[in-house]
Motif scaffolding. Structure first.
Motif, mmCIF file in Angstrom:
data_model
loop_
_atom_site.group_PDB
_atom_site.id
_atom_site.type_symbol
_atom_site.label_atom_id
_atom_site.label_comp_id
_atom_site.label_asym_id
_atom_site.label_seq_id
_atom_site.Cartn_x
_atom_site.Cartn_y
_atom_site.Cartn_z
ATOM 1 N N MET A 1 -71.649 -0.342 4.365
ATOM 2 C CA MET A 1 -70.931 -1.377 5.132
ATOM 3 C C MET A 1 -71.891 -2.042 6.115
ATOM 4 N N ILE A 2 -71.882 -3.365 6.153
ATOM 5 C CA ILE A 2 -72.805 -4.090 7.039
ATOM 6 C C ILE A 2 -72.020 -5.113 7.871
ATOM 7 N N ILE A 3 -72.355 -5.168 9.145
ATOM 8 C CA ILE A 3 -71.908 -6.284 9.984
ATOM 9 C C ILE A 3 -73.162 -7.079 10.330
ATOM 10 N N ALA A 4 -73.169 -8.381 10.011
ATOM 11 C CA ALA A 4 -74.340 -9.231 10.240
ATOM 12 C C ALA A 4 -74.117 -10.089 11.484
ATOM 13 N N ILE A 5 -75.087 -10.037 12.393
ATOM 14 C CA ILE A 5 -74.995 -10.852 13.614
ATOM 15 C C ILE A 5 -76.270 -11.682 13.741
ATOM 16 N N ASP A 6 -76.114 -12.993 13.705
ATOM 17 C CA ASP A 6 -77.268 -13.881 13.845
ATOM 18 C C ASP A 6 -77.079 -14.787 15.048
ATOM 19 N N GLY A 7 -78.199 -15.380 15.485
ATOM 20 C CA GLY A 7 -78.124 -16.331 16.587
ATOM 21 C C GLY A 7 -79.476 -16.482 17.254
ATOM 22 N N PRO A 8 -79.603 -17.482 18.133
ATOM 23 C CA PRO A 8 -80.895 -17.723 18.784
ATOM 24 C C PRO A 8 -81.192 -16.700 19.882
ATOM 25 N N ALA A 9 -82.394 -16.778 20.446
ATOM 26 C CA ALA A 9 -82.802 -15.859 21.512
ATOM 27 C C ALA A 9 -81.954 -16.089 22.766
ATOM 28 N N GLY A 10 -81.663 -15.015 23.475
ATOM 29 C CA GLY A 10 -80.971 -15.122 24.763
ATOM 30 C C GLY A 10 -79.465 -15.280 24.658
ATOM 31 N N VAL A 11 -78.927 -15.092 23.460
ATOM 32 C CA VAL A 11 -77.496 -15.328 23.253
ATOM 33 C C VAL A 11 -76.680 -14.046 23.475
ATOM 34 N N GLY A 12 -77.396 -12.928 23.617
ATOM 35 C CA GLY A 12 -76.717 -11.648 23.841
ATOM 36 C C GLY A 12 -76.545 -10.832 22.572
ATOM 37 N N LYS A 13 -77.237 -11.217 21.512
ATOM 38 C CA LYS A 13 -77.095 -10.513 20.217
ATOM 39 C C LYS A 13 -77.361 -9.020 20.321
ATOM 40 N N SER A 14 -78.503 -8.672 20.950
ATOM 41 C CA SER A 14 -78.887 -7.250 20.974
ATOM 42 C C SER A 14 -77.868 -6.428 21.747
ATOM 43 N N THR A 15 -77.458 -6.935 22.910
ATOM 44 C CA THR A 15 -76.495 -6.193 23.732
ATOM 45 C C THR A 15 -75.201 -5.983 22.961
ATOM 46 N N VAL A 16 -74.720 -7.062 22.349
ATOM 47 C CA VAL A 16 -73.448 -7.003 21.628
ATOM 48 C C VAL A 16 -73.575 -6.093 20.392
ATOM 49 N N ALA A 17 -74.684 -6.234 19.661
ATOM 50 C CA ALA A 17 -74.856 -5.432 18.442
ATOM 51 C C ALA A 17 -74.942 -3.946 18.783
ATOM 52 N N LYS A 18 -75.644 -3.626 19.874
ATOM 53 C CA LYS A 18 -75.760 -2.222 20.304
ATOM 54 C C LYS A 18 -74.398 -1.653 20.703
ATOM 55 N N LEU A 19 -73.643 -2.452 21.491
ATOM 56 C CA LEU A 19 -72.313 -2.004 21.930
ATOM 57 C C LEU A 19 -71.397 -1.767 20.736
ATOM 58 N N LEU A 20 -71.432 -2.734 19.817
ATOM 59 C CA LEU A 20 -70.553 -2.636 18.645
ATOM 60 C C LEU A 20 -70.929 -1.422 17.788
ATOM 61 N N ALA A 136 -72.738 -9.244 3.105
ATOM 62 C CA ALA A 136 -72.071 -8.504 4.198
ATOM 63 C C ALA A 136 -70.645 -9.016 4.352
ATOM 64 N N PRO A 137 -69.673 -8.100 4.450
ATOM 65 C CA PRO A 137 -68.273 -8.552 4.542
ATOM 66 C C PRO A 137 -67.942 -9.200 5.880
ATOM 67 N N TYR A 138 -68.713 -8.858 6.911
ATOM 68 C CA TYR A 138 -68.446 -9.429 8.237
ATOM 69 C C TYR A 138 -69.713 -10.068 8.771
ATOM 70 N N LYS A 139 -69.589 -11.362 9.087
ATOM 71 C CA LYS A 139 -70.766 -12.087 9.590
ATOM 72 C C LYS A 139 -70.371 -12.868 10.838
ATOM 73 N N PHE A 140 -71.240 -12.778 11.837
ATOM 74 C CA PHE A 140 -70.995 -13.513 13.083
ATOM 75 C C PHE A 140 -72.237 -14.312 13.441
ATOM 76 N N PHE A 141 -72.007 -15.519 13.957
ATOM 77 C CA PHE A 141 -73.110 -16.330 14.463
ATOM 78 C C PHE A 141 -72.832 -16.595 15.931
ATOM 79 N N LEU A 142 -73.696 -16.046 16.788
ATOM 80 C CA LEU A 142 -73.509 -16.215 18.234
ATOM 81 C C LEU A 142 -74.343 -17.388 18.733
ATOM 82 N N ASP A 143 -73.761 -18.173 19.626
ATOM 83 C CA ASP A 143 -74.527 -19.247 20.260
ATOM 84 C C ASP A 143 -74.064 -19.356 21.701
ATOM 85 N N ALA A 144 -74.828 -20.054 22.529
ATOM 86 C CA ALA A 144 -74.453 -20.251 23.936
ATOM 87 C C ALA A 144 -75.230 -21.440 24.464
ATOM 88 N N ASP A 145 -74.710 -22.009 25.526
ATOM 89 C CA ASP A 145 -75.366 -23.108 26.208
ATOM 90 C C ASP A 145 -76.838 -22.741 26.509
#
Ligand code: DC
Length: 219
Positions: A1-20, A136-145
């Protein structure tokens, strides 16, 4: 099972991926660390990250391993634990440059997929949903200002004792973004089936909640 999280630098990907990953009891795969490991080896070998031929020539004699222990991840290059060195500014810039080299991306592809076979994984990067784990059945793309991303990254750097000015952080983030989004191979783009989340006004916990509720109701 894979959850894929993509996005640019500084968007909080690592923090969110670790928490999840911690919440689900899954492995956390930081694919940026693998690009950083290649950059570390490049610099260590006195090769310019822009010298594509020499960088690719290094790879067959390089061994790269990720070890997972009690929620912590160690990156070993040729048997040396380089984890503590991967976030240095010169490695960060070099990682962005070497990640645009097709031979580097090809070399890292099976390494990432093998880690994906070790169990259920929350994987984060730039091309996880489009290239590394397209099924991957679950994919998220994170972005922020952009300004918020700069502020977040700057706070992280200051907390880590790397007190560069916010202007330098801004420039570095813009340069990396441009390189990551415009490279011809596996650029940073949302997978067509990814759920986009704007994290500008959300805490990491709120992003994780949103992801969990999205997964429980279907994308
Ligand atoms: O996520 P990070 O900042 O640790 O990533 C370091 C560099 O590696 C980043 O500039 C882009 C590159 N990268 C990539 O091209 N593809 C990935 N899946 C992960 C990172």
């Amino acid at each position: 099972m894979i959850i894929a999280i993509d996005g640019p630098a500084g968007v909080g990907k690592s923090t969110v991926a670790k928490l999840l990953a911690a919440r689900l009891g899954w492995l956390y795969l930081d694919t940026g660390a693998l690009y950083r490991a290649v950059a570390w080896k490049t610099l260590q070998s006195n090769i310019l990250p822009t010298d594509r031929e020499q960088v690719v020539r290094l790879l067959p004699s390089t061994s790269l391993h990720m070890q997972f222990q009690n929620g912590a991840v160690q990156v070993l290059v040729d048997g040396i634990d380089v984890t503590g060195e991967l976030r240095a500014p010169d490695v960060t810039t070099a990682a962005s440059v070497v990640s645009a080299i097709p031979g580097v991306r090809e070399w890292l592809l099976p390494i990432q997929r093998q880690i994906g076979q070790r169990g259920s994984v929350v994987a984060e990067g730039r091309d996880i949903g489009t290239r590394v784990f397209p099924a991957a059945p679950y994919k998220f793309f994170l972005d922020a200002d952009a300004n918020i991303r700069v502020e977040r990254r700057h706070r992280e750097l200051v907390a880590a004792g790397r007190g560069e000015t916010i202007e330098v952080t801004h420039q570095d983030l813009s340069d990396r973004d441009l390189r990551d989004r415009t490279r011809p191979i596996d650029p940073l783009v949302p997978a067509p089936d990814a759920r986009s989340i704007d994290t500008s006004t959300l805490s990491p916990e709120q992003v994780v909640e949103l992801m969990i509720s999205t997964m429980s109701t279907g994308l």
